[in-house]
Design a protein around this motif. Structure first.
Motif, short mmCIF file in Angstrom:
data_model
loop_
_atom_site.label_atom_id
_atom_site.label_comp_id
_atom_site.label_asym_id
_atom_site.label_seq_id
_atom_site.Cartn_x
_atom_site.Cartn_y
_atom_site.Cartn_z
N LEU A 234 4.23 2.87 27.87
CA LEU A 234 3.41 2.08 27.09
C LEU A 234 2.72 2.41 25.53
N ALA A 235 2.22 3.54 25.80
CA ALA A 235 0.91 3.90 24.84
C ALA A 235 2.17 5.42 23.63
N THR A 236 3.53 5.67 25.06
CA THR A 236 4.08 6.26 23.81
C THR A 236 5.63 5.65 23.05
N ALA A 237 5.58 4.32 23.42
CA ALA A 237 5.70 3.22 22.85
C ALA A 237 5.21 2.93 21.13
N HIS A 238 4.36 2.75 21.90
CA HIS A 238 3.32 2.03 21.05
C HIS A 238 3.40 3.28 19.02
N ALA A 239 3.44 4.79 20.03
CA ALA A 239 2.85 5.36 19.03
C ALA A 239 4.06 6.03 18.16
N VAL A 240 5.19 5.81 18.99
CA VAL A 240 6.53 6.29 18.48
C VAL A 240 6.73 4.69 17.44
N SER A 241 6.49 3.30 17.95
CA SER A 241 6.93 2.76 16.75
C SER A 241 5.98 2.43 15.62
N GLU A 242 4.57 2.92 16.11
CA GLU A 242 3.10 3.05 15.36
C GLU A 242 3.82 4.19 13.38
N GLY A 243 4.50 5.30 14.00
CA GLY A 243 4.69 6.45 13.49
C GLY A 243 6.08 5.78 12.64
N ILE A 244 7.02 5.27 12.66
CA ILE A 244 8.57 4.54 12.32
C ILE A 244 7.91 3.51 11.56
N VAL A 245 6.92 2.33 11.44
CA VAL A 245 6.47 1.76 10.66
C VAL A 245 5.71 2.51 9.40
N ARG A 246 4.99 3.74 9.73
CA ARG A 246 4.31 4.45 8.64
C ARG A 246 5.23 5.27 7.93
N GLY A 247 6.35 5.09 8.64
CA GLY A 247 7.33 6.42 7.72
C GLY A 247 7.99 5.32 6.62
N VAL A 248 8.24 4.05 7.32
CA VAL A 248 9.33 3.46 6.38
C VAL A 248 8.44 2.88 5.21
N ASN A 249 7.13 2.79 5.87
CA ASN A 249 6.07 2.11 4.97
C ASN A 249 5.68 3.26 3.59
N ALA A 250 5.56 4.27 4.18
CA ALA A 250 5.15 5.51 2.84
C ALA A 250 7.14 5.72 1.86
N GLU A 251 8.06 5.19 2.87
CA GLU A 251 9.01 5.80 1.71
C GLU A 251 9.39 4.90 0.55
N VAL A 252 8.89 2.95 1.52
CA VAL A 252 8.19 2.08 0.51
C VAL A 252 7.47 2.09 -0.68
N GLN A 253 6.54 2.87 -0.31
CA GLN A 253 5.78 3.10 -1.58
C GLN A 253 6.05 4.33 -2.45
N ARG A 254 6.70 4.91 -2.00
CA ARG A 254 7.41 6.29 -3.00
C ARG A 254 8.85 5.89 -3.49
N ARG A 255 9.44 4.66 -3.46
CA ARG A 255 10.10 3.99 -4.32
C ARG A 255 9.29 3.23 -5.03
N ASN A 256 8.86 2.28 -4.64
CA ASN A 256 7.64 1.47 -5.41
C ASN A 256 6.77 1.92 -6.58
N ILE A 257 6.92 3.26 -6.57
CA ILE A 257 6.07 4.05 -7.88
C ILE A 257 6.33 4.70 -8.50
N PRO A 258 5.94 4.01 -9.53
CA PRO A 258 6.85 4.98 -11.27
C PRO A 258 7.01 6.41 -11.55
N ASN A 259 7.53 6.95 -11.98
CA ASN A 259 7.06 8.85 -11.79
C ASN A 259 7.13 8.73 -13.59
N THR A 260 5.73 9.12 -13.57
CA THR A 260 5.18 8.99 -15.04
C THR A 260 4.31 9.79 -15.08
N TYR A 261 3.99 10.47 -15.87
CA TYR A 261 3.32 11.67 -16.64
C TYR A 261 1.94 11.39 -17.69
N THR A 262 1.30 11.97 -17.32
CA THR A 262 0.10 12.24 -18.44
C THR A 262 0.38 12.73 -19.44
#
Length: 167
Positions: A117-145
């Motif tokens: 159960l702990a392994t399944a929880h860790a794997v699912s948490e890793g998947i959700v974090r990876g999806v979140n990172a990808e969504v955030q990367r796509r939502n952040i505009p590429n701007t420069y100062t």
């Protein structure tokens, strides 16, 4: 003077009253009940472990009510047996040793279940974090100062993801 009538003192506890009036057949019946509950709980836990290992989380979750009821019965039986442990060790030490061996097997299988159960929880948490990172990367505009450095996105550019807990 006015004196209050004395109220009878309550019995120390219901389990103490039970253990004082228990007979060896009661202890044996309780030990058999504990063994049956442990066996039933082991069957459910092993089934849950197999479902989770196979990735069938929904099927594993459907075992929760049965597992909860058996766990409740297990805790009650253990509590009653603890109150009668002295009598059991005097009347039938072999039965007590058998219960302890069965309990050790129970703990080992429960440990395997908790690891799965702990392994399944860790794997699912890793998947959700990876999806979140990808969504955030796509939502952040590429701007420069003005100095050519990448601009730090503001909080309004960070979009949280929603996760449905119903599979």
């Amino acid at each position: 003077m006015n004196q209050r009538p004395q109220q009878p003192r309550p019995v120390a506890s219901a389990s103490a009253a039970r253990s004082a009036t228990s007979t060896p057949p009661d202890v044996a019946r309780l030990a058999n009940e504990l063994t049956e509950v442990m066996s039933g709980l082991l069957a459910v836990i092993e089934q849950e472990t197999e479902f989770v290992r196979a990735g069938k989380i929904r099927e594993g979750m459907q075992l929760e009510p049965q597992k909860s009821e058996l766990s409740r019965r297990y805790m009650l039986a253990v509590e009653h047996l603890k109150s009668m442990q002295k009598m059991l060790s005097q009347t039938d030490p072999e039965l007590l040793a058998t219960l302890r061996r069965h309990h050790e097997t129970f703990r080992a299988i429960l440990q395997v279940n908790l690891t799965v159960l702990a392994t399944a929880h860790a794997v699912s948490e890793g998947i959700v974090r990876g999806v979140n990172a990808e969504v955030q990367r796509r939502n952040i505009p590429n701007t420069y100062t003005a100095s050519g450095q990448r601009a730090t996105p503001g909080p309004r550019n960070m979009t949280p993801i929603a996760v449905s807990r119903t599979l």
